[in-house]
Design an enzyme around this catalytic site. Structure first.
Site, mmCIF file in Angstrom:
data_model
loop_
_atom_site.group_PDB
_atom_site.id
_atom_site.type_symbol
_atom_site.label_atom_id
_atom_site.label_comp_id
_atom_site.label_asym_id
_atom_site.label_seq_id
_atom_site.Cartn_x
_atom_site.Cartn_y
_atom_site.Cartn_z
ATOM 1 N N SER A 56 0.772 -1.195 -0.065
ATOM 2 C CA SER A 56 -0.047 -0.178 0.019
ATOM 3 C C SER A 56 0.961 1.313 0.058
ATOM 4 C CB SER A 56 -0.931 -0.058 1.064
ATOM 5 O OG SER A 56 -0.114 -0.213 2.427
ATOM 6 N N ASP A 94 5.625 -7.082 2.668
ATOM 7 C CA ASP A 94 4.593 -7.494 1.747
ATOM 8 C C ASP A 94 5.327 -7.579 0.293
ATOM 9 O OD1 ASP A 94 1.916 -7.977 1.211
ATOM 10 O OD2 ASP A 94 1.419 -5.764 1.054
ATOM 11 N N LYS A 124 4.391 -11.588 3.274
ATOM 12 C CA LYS A 124 3.057 -11.581 3.169
ATOM 13 C C LYS A 124 2.832 -11.747 1.649
ATOM 14 C CE LYS A 124 -0.375 -8.207 3.380
ATOM 15 N NZ LYS A 124 -0.852 -8.076 1.726
ATOM 16 N N GLU A 193 -9.268 -9.718 3.724
ATOM 17 C CA GLU A 193 -9.579 -8.458 3.071
ATOM 18 C C GLU A 193 -11.083 -8.371 2.310
ATOM 19 O OE1 GLU A 193 -6.568 -6.034 1.479
ATOM 20 O OE2 GLU A 193 -7.816 -4.505 0.923
HETATM 21 O O1 KIV Z 1 -0.492 -3.579 1.669
HETATM 22 C C1 KIV Z 1 -1.225 -3.477 2.709
HETATM 23 O O2 KIV Z 1 -0.977 -2.418 3.313
HETATM 24 C C2 KIV Z 1 -1.943 -4.500 2.919
HETATM 25 C C3 KIV Z 1 -2.868 -4.461 4.182
HETATM 26 C C4 KIV Z 1 -4.066 -3.664 3.635
HETATM 27 C C5 KIV Z 1 -3.195 -5.716 4.598
HETATM 28 O O3 KIV Z 1 -1.792 -5.598 2.311
#
Ligand code: KIV
Length: 275
Positions: A56, A94, A124, A193
């Site tokens: 994000s 992520d 993630k 989500e």
């Molecule tokens: O990238 C992000 O911030 C996310 C969250 C919204 C779980 O994947």
């Protein structure tokens, strides 16, 4: 408790097994995104359990329309800043679009970079059944994996926008199958989500690993929000977001006050000048 012991306890790192064990005790998990040292330090000291270096950052740090352009180098860089600011929280990188879809070998190599160069404790990945074999390979390489199913922003073009998933029977079964597949593949937790609250409850009951919800209602084992949303730093937020502060308004007022004092030659005054 002596001061030294209290300090050691405060600095005790939250581990992946301890996060998993919370589910059976009914203890909730808090997760916030963080992208730099300053906010990572603030959230860590505020006892947030997991700091997610979310892709994000493409939206809230880089000003892009989607998360798709974010690169692995950028995630590694921001993970390093966040890891430096965290003493207690688990730090999760992520994996950006393109860093785990090409081959399992490529995915393992890229997740190891997040751990070795970024200092992440886990990674993630978005996706369910389709990436279960890749998750298995990453876990076998000793990198803990948090999965992410339901509304997966990296699938924005396939989904035709950021749409709630699992509203009809077919969609519901798909999200359930995805969640079960990532658990079977060895993920230690899964982000749910953009799914209806009752579907999130059903999945949370079916799985032994913790579910962490965003736009998925109250029944998940934990909750995550994007820091800019919850701190009121963005112009627009989805309806599931609760704003816990309005830092945007405070920052704007502070900047206006500064500009006015510069214009009127009021800053710096004697107290803020060297003699
Ligand atoms: O990238 C992000 O911030 C996310 C969250 C919204 C779980 O994947």
């Amino acid at each position: 408790m002596s001061t030294v012991t209290a300090k050691a306890a405060r600095e005790h790192r939250i581990t992946i097994p301890s996060l998993v064990a919370r589910k059976s005790r009914g203890e909730r998990i808090s997760m916030l995104t963080a992208y730099d040292f300053t906010f990572a330090s603030i959230f860590d000291a505020a006892d947030i359990d997991i700091l997610l270096v979310g892709d994000s950052l493409g939206n809230v740090v880089q000003g892009q329309d989607t998360t798709l352009p974010v690169t692995l180098d950028e995630i590694v860089y921001h993970t390093r800043l966040v890891a430096r600011g965290s003493r207690r929280a688990t730090v999760v990188s992520d994996m950006p679009f393109g860093s785990y879809q090409i081959s399992a070998e490529d995915a393992v190599r890229n997740t190891i970079r997040c751990v070795k160069d970024g200092g992440a404790h886990a990674v993630k990945l978005e996706g369910g059944e389709a990436i279960a074999a890749t998750i298995e390979r990453i876990v076998a390489a000793e990198v803990p994996v948090m999965a992410h199913v339901g509304l997966t922003p990296q699938s924005v073009h396939r989904m035709g926008g950021h749409r709630v998933q699992g509203r009809d029977e077919a969609g519901r079964s798909r999200v359930i199958r995805d969640a079960q597949a990532v658990e079977a593949a060895g993920a230690f937790s899964v982000v749910l989500e953009g799914v209806p609250e009752d579907l999130a409850r059903e999945i949370t009951q079916l799985l032994t690993i913790p579910t962490i919800g965003i736009g998925a209602g109250i029944h998940c084992d934990g909750q995550v929000l994007v820091m800019h949303d919850m701190l009121g730093l963005t112009d627009w937020t989805p309806s599931f977001v609760k704003q816990y502060a309005n830092l945007g308004a405070l920052a704007s007022q502070a900047a206006r006050n500064f500009a006015e004092e510069v214009t009127n030659s009021k800053f710096p005054d004697a107290r803020h000048s060297y003699r």
